[in-house]
Each structure stands twice: as structure tokens, then as C-alpha cells.
Write a protein that holds these residues in place. Structure first.
Motif, PDB file in Angstrom:
ATOM      1  N   LEU A  70     144.953  63.853 114.259  1.00 48.13           N
ATOM      2  CA  LEU A  70     143.996  63.773 115.363  1.00 48.13           C
ATOM      3  C   LEU A  70     144.730  64.013 116.676  1.00 48.13           C
ATOM      4  O   LEU A  70     145.890  63.615 116.827  1.00 48.13           O
ATOM      5  CB  LEU A  70     143.323  62.407 115.379  1.00 48.13           C
ATOM      6  CG  LEU A  70     142.312  62.161 114.248  1.00 48.13           C
ATOM      7  CD1 LEU A  70     142.040  60.676 114.084  1.00 48.13           C
ATOM      8  CD2 LEU A  70     141.010  62.917 114.519  1.00 48.13           C
ATOM      9  N   VAL A  71     144.055  64.642 117.609  1.00 44.69           N
ATOM     10  CA  VAL A  71     144.675  65.017 118.881  1.00 44.69           C
ATOM     11  C   VAL A  71     144.258  64.029 119.966  1.00 44.69           C
ATOM     12  O   VAL A  71     143.069  63.731 120.121  1.00 44.69           O
ATOM     13  CB  VAL A  71     144.273  66.446 119.294  1.00 44.69           C
ATOM     14  CG1 VAL A  71     144.955  66.846 120.596  1.00 44.69           C
ATOM     15  CG2 VAL A  71     144.628  67.435 118.179  1.00 44.69           C
ATOM     16  N   LYS A  72     145.216  63.527 120.724  1.00 46.37           N
ATOM     17  CA  LYS A  72     144.919  62.642 121.846  1.00 46.37           C
ATOM     18  C   LYS A  72     144.843  63.476 123.119  1.00 46.37           C
ATOM     19  O   LYS A  72     145.755  64.257 123.403  1.00 46.37           O
ATOM     20  CB  LYS A  72     145.999  61.570 122.006  1.00 46.37           C
ATOM     21  CG  LYS A  72     145.649  60.504 123.062  1.00 46.37           C
ATOM     22  CD  LYS A  72     146.845  59.634 123.406  1.00 46.37           C
ATOM     23  CE  LYS A  72     147.345  58.858 122.236  1.00 46.37           C
ATOM     24  NZ  LYS A  72     148.434  57.904 122.622  1.00 46.37           N
ATOM     25  N   VAL A  73     143.740  63.309 123.852  1.00 47.53           N
ATOM     26  CA  VAL A  73     143.559  64.058 125.097  1.00 47.53           C
ATOM     27  C   VAL A  73     143.118  63.107 126.201  1.00 47.53           C
ATOM     28  O   VAL A  73     142.576  62.023 125.941  1.00 47.53           O
ATOM     29  CB  VAL A  73     142.520  65.196 124.944  1.00 47.53           C
ATOM     30  CG1 VAL A  73     142.963  66.223 123.927  1.00 47.53           C
ATOM     31  CG2 VAL A  73     141.155  64.631 124.564  1.00 47.53           C
ATOM     32  N   ASP A  74     143.325  63.520 127.456  1.00 51.70           N
ATOM     33  CA  ASP A  74     142.804  62.741 128.566  1.00 51.70           C
ATOM     34  C   ASP A  74     141.449  63.308 128.977  1.00 51.70           C
ATOM     35  O   ASP A  74     140.963  64.298 128.397  1.00 51.70           O
ATOM     36  CB  ASP A  74     143.792  62.692 129.737  1.00 51.70           C
ATOM     37  CG  ASP A  74     144.103  64.053 130.344  1.00 51.70           C
ATOM     38  OD1 ASP A  74     143.272  64.995 130.192  1.00 51.70           O
ATOM     39  OD2 ASP A  74     145.159  64.197 130.984  1.00 51.70           O
ATOM     40  N   LEU A  75     140.830  62.704 129.972  1.00 46.76           N
ATOM     41  CA  LEU A  75     139.481  63.106 130.366  1.00 46.76           C
ATOM     42  C   LEU A  75     139.436  64.465 131.053  1.00 46.76           C
ATOM     43  O   LEU A  75     138.361  65.007 131.305  1.00 46.76           O
ATOM     44  CB  LEU A  75     138.858  62.034 131.262  1.00 46.76           C
ATOM     45  CG  LEU A  75     138.602  60.681 130.583  1.00 46.76           C
ATOM     46  CD1 LEU A  75     138.003  59.693 131.574  1.00 46.76           C
ATOM     47  CD2 LEU A  75     137.697  60.840 129.372  1.00 46.76           C
ATOM     48  N   ASP A  76     140.593  65.028 131.364  1.00 49.63           N
ATOM     49  CA  ASP A  76     140.671  66.378 131.920  1.00 49.63           C
ATOM     50  C   ASP A  76     140.945  67.423 130.842  1.00 49.63           C
ATOM     51  O   ASP A  76     141.103  68.605 131.148  1.00 49.63           O
ATOM     52  CB  ASP A  76     141.770  66.453 132.989  1.00 49.63           C
ATOM     53  CG  ASP A  76     141.447  65.601 134.205  1.00 49.63           C
ATOM     54  OD1 ASP A  76     140.270  65.570 134.605  1.00 49.63           O
ATOM     55  OD2 ASP A  76     142.371  64.949 134.736  1.00 49.63           O
ATOM     56  N   GLY A  77     141.039  66.986 129.579  1.00 44.82           N
ATOM     57  CA  GLY A  77     141.249  67.911 128.483  1.00 44.82           C
ATOM     58  C   GLY A  77     142.695  68.247 128.195  1.00 44.82           C
ATOM     59  O   GLY A  77     142.977  69.150 127.406  1.00 44.82           O
ATOM     60  N   ASN A  78     143.628  67.522 128.810  1.00 45.12           N
ATOM     61  CA  ASN A  78     145.048  67.776 128.559  1.00 45.12           C
ATOM     62  C   ASN A  78     145.462  67.147 127.236  1.00 45.12           C
ATOM     63  O   ASN A  78     145.218  65.956 127.004  1.00 45.12           O
ATOM     64  CB  ASN A  78     145.901  67.182 129.688  1.00 45.12           C
ATOM     65  CG  ASN A  78     145.580  67.815 131.029  1.00 45.12           C
ATOM     66  OD1 ASN A  78     145.607  69.037 131.178  1.00 45.12           O
ATOM     67  ND2 ASN A  78     145.263  66.984 132.020  1.00 45.12           N
ATOM     68  N   VAL A  79     146.073  67.951 126.374  1.00 43.00           N
ATOM     69  CA  VAL A  79     146.578  67.440 125.099  1.00 43.00           C
ATOM     70  C   VAL A  79     147.845  66.638 125.367  1.00 43.00           C
ATOM     71  O   VAL A  79     148.760  67.097 126.056  1.00 43.00           O
ATOM     72  CB  VAL A  79     146.852  68.599 124.123  1.00 43.00           C
ATOM     73  CG1 VAL A  79     147.505  68.088 122.844  1.00 43.00           C
ATOM     74  CG2 VAL A  79     145.545  69.333 123.795  1.00 43.00           C
ATOM     75  N   LEU A  80     147.903  65.425 124.801  1.00 41.65           N
ATOM     76  CA  LEU A  80     149.004  64.510 125.068  1.00 41.65           C
ATOM     77  C   LEU A  80     149.932  64.361 123.852  1.00 41.65           C
ATOM     78  O   LEU A  80     149.600  64.821 122.752  1.00 41.65           O
ATOM     79  CB  LEU A  80     148.441  63.139 125.456  1.00 41.65           C
ATOM     80  CG  LEU A  80     147.427  63.131 126.601  1.00 41.65           C
ATOM     81  CD1 LEU A  80     146.877  61.729 126.817  1.00 41.65           C
ATOM     82  CD2 LEU A  80     148.053  63.665 127.887  1.00 41.65           C
ATOM     83  N   ASP A  81     151.049  63.730 124.073  1.00 41.60           N
ATOM     84  CA  ASP A  81     151.997  63.360 123.014  1.00 41.60           C
ATOM     85  C   ASP A  81     152.558  64.556 122.255  1.00 41.60           C
ATOM     86  O   ASP A  81     152.880  64.446 121.065  1.00 41.60           O
ATOM     87  CB  ASP A  81     151.341  62.385 122.026  1.00 41.60           C
ATOM     88  CG  ASP A  81     150.996  61.053 122.671  1.00 41.60           C
ATOM     89  OD1 ASP A  81     151.466  60.798 123.793  1.00 41.60           O
ATOM     90  OD2 ASP A  81     150.249  60.277 122.054  1.00 41.60           O
ATOM     91  N   ASP A  82     152.656  65.691 122.920  1.00 41.69           N
ATOM     92  CA  ASP A  82     153.283  66.877 122.316  1.00 41.69           C
ATOM     93  C   ASP A  82     152.648  67.287 120.993  1.00 41.69           C
ATOM     94  O   ASP A  82     153.326  67.763 120.073  1.00 41.69           O
ATOM     95  CB  ASP A  82     154.784  66.638 122.093  1.00 41.69           C
ATOM     96  CG  ASP A  82     155.520  66.379 123.395  1.00 41.69           C
ATOM     97  OD1 ASP A  82     155.213  67.059 124.389  1.00 41.69           O
ATOM     98  OD2 ASP A  82     156.391  65.492 123.418  1.00 41.69           O
ATOM     99  N   SER A  83     151.342  67.119 120.879  1.00 34.55           N
ATOM    100  CA  SER A  83     150.660  67.551 119.657  1.00 34.55           C
ATOM    101  C   SER A  83     150.759  69.066 119.526  1.00 34.55           C
ATOM    102  O   SER A  83     150.613  69.798 120.516  1.00 34.55           O
ATOM    103  CB  SER A  83     149.181  67.165 119.697  1.00 34.55           C
ATOM    104  OG  SER A  83     148.480  67.736 118.611  1.00 34.55           O
TER     105      SER A  83
END
Length: 254
Positions: A70-83
Motif C-alpha cells: 500500500l502506498v502512503k501519500v499526503d493530502l497533496d498527493g505526494n508519495v511518501l516513504d520512498d515507495s
């Protein structure tokens, strides 16, 4: 060709890991129910105590989703944690819009099932023809079709149309439910999907439906709260659904 395997269990909090497991199970259950649409719909869940949420990787089938991919993103759509994965732009438009304004909507499920599309596309929408429909109707919203959900300007209209309701039919498009947990959002989608299926069966029979008294319609939502021991029954049903997901393939917990 095998999907890249990830293992993030030791890199996230215990609360986030449990949310990942529940969300991955939801994807597997939706696939088993036949509610999927290849790779083109999405389910999201807010990471506890944060402004980030988890969603499926674009290109990964529902029966391939695991807690780790599963991909973690912020509310601006930035993919986090180097997925290594990307997300569906349409999924971002819809899910981020709701997570921005509905802090009670921990989980958001959006599907394109034939039954929900068919009922959403009828002039009268969902009708009070079954017990399932009356679970959904007191908290049902509609959103008109604007084409593929890639126009960020649509977000505000989606937010306004949903308001504080928990079920939505997207005209010519599909369905959406929200809930304070993955379990509750799933049960709301289950009821809405069943309501649409029953409506189409009744309509296709050519027979006139037996009307439900308005007094019963007005009271059934309160009755459901009592019987389910909660607004959806999700918390009661979810342990059995997790066991089912495990029987289907315990790999969702990886």
C-alpha cells in the motif's frame, strides 16, 4: 513476472501496521466479492493520528494488494516513504477531497460495480425497495458525472455533494462509502451494493414492488443501529471477514 515484494512492518507504527492489514484485507474481500474493476478503483484509509492516507498502488490488482505494498501519500498527493509505486490520479482527486474535509471518514471506498452504476444512472436513483436500501437512504448523496476524475476543480463539488453523508452514488460512474473504520466503510458498501442489486432484480421482473410504509422507512435506521450494535455492524462482522481474507490468501498480511 512477479510483483515486487516489500516489507514495511518494522518501519511503521503498530497502529499504522494494523490499518494496513485491515485495508489490504478489504481489497482482497472486494476482489473476492467480484466488485473490482481491474486496477481502476480505489480504497483509502487514513494513517492514525496523521494527515496522510494509504491507497493501492496504480497497476496492482486488488488480489495482489498487501499490507506492505500500500502506498502512503499526503493530502497533496505526494508519495511518501520512498515507495517504488505511483498512485492513480483519479483516485487522488476523489480520496484526497474527502480526507481533506471529513476527518471522521477514516476509510473511503470507491467502486465501479455494474449494479451501482446502473442505479446511479437512473433518474430516480436508489428507491426504498428493500431493507438494504433503507440502511443507505438516510445518509445517501449524489454527485453528477463530470468525466474522468482528474480535474482538481471537481474536488470542491464532490465535497459539497457528500456533505456529512456516508453513502454516495456517482451518476454514470459508481458508488462511494465512508466510515470511521475500514470495517464500517466496507459494511456500508455491502449494504449499498446489495440495495442496488435487489432494485435491479425487482425492476427486471416486470412486477410491481410492494411499497414500504414511510413510518417503517423513518425508523429502520434506528433499528439497524440497535441490531448491529453500531451504525453499520462493521465491528461485529469484521473479525469474520478478516478470517475469510486469511483463508483466501494469508499473503495479504505481508
Amino acid at each position: 513476472m512477479e510483483l515486487e515484494k516489500l516489507n514495511v512492518k518494522d518501519k511503521v507504527s503498530e497502529a499504522e501496521w494494523q490499518q494496513r492489514v485491515d485495508l489490504a484485507a478489504c481489497y482482497r474481500l472486494v476482489a473476492d466479492m467480484g466488485w473490482g474493476d481491474l486496477i481502476y478503483t480505489h480504497i483509502s484509509a487514513r494513517v492514525p493520528d496523521s494527515d496522510t492516507y494509504l491507497v493501492n498502488a496504480f497497476g496492482v490488482a486488488f488480489d495482489e494488494v498487501t499490507a506492505s505494498n500500500l502506498v502512503k501519500v499526503d493530502l497533496d498527493g505526494n508519495v511518501l516513504d520512498d515507495s517504488p509505486f505511483a498512485i492513480n490520479p483519479a483516485g487522488f482527486t476523489i480520496h484526497s477531497a474527502i480526507h481533506q474535509v471529513r476527518h471522521d471518514a477514516i476509510c473511503v471506498i470507491h467502486l465501479h460495480t455494474p449494479a451501482t452504476i446502473a442505479v446511479a444512472s437512473q433518474q430516480q436513483g436508489l428507491l426504498p425497495l428493500s431493507q438494504y436500501s433503507m440502511f443507505s437512504l438516510p445518509s445517501l448523496a449524489y454527485h453528477q458525472y463530470e468525466g474522468l476524475a482528474v480535474n482538481m476543480a471537481e474536488q470542491q463539488r464532490l465535497q459539497q455533494d457528500l456533505g456529512d453523508r456516508n453513502h454516495m452514488l456517482l451518476v454514470n460512474h459508481g458508488a462511494l462509502t465512508v466510515g470511521p473504520s475500514v470495517a464500517d466503510a466496507f459494511m456500508r458498501m455491502y449494504d449499498l451494493q446489495r440495495a442496488c442489486e435487489v432494485q435491479l432484480l425487482i425492476q427486471s421482473s416486470g412486477q410491481q414492488a410492494i411499497p414500504v410504509a414511510q413510518s417503517i422507512q423513518d425508523n429502520i435506521y434506528a433499528q439497524a443501529n440497535l441490531v448491529h450494535s453500531g451504525s453499520t455492524g462493521g465491528q461485529k462482522a469484521w473479525p469474520s471477514l478478516l478470517r475469510k481474507a486469511y483463508r483466501l490468501d494469508p499473503g495479504f498480511m505481508d
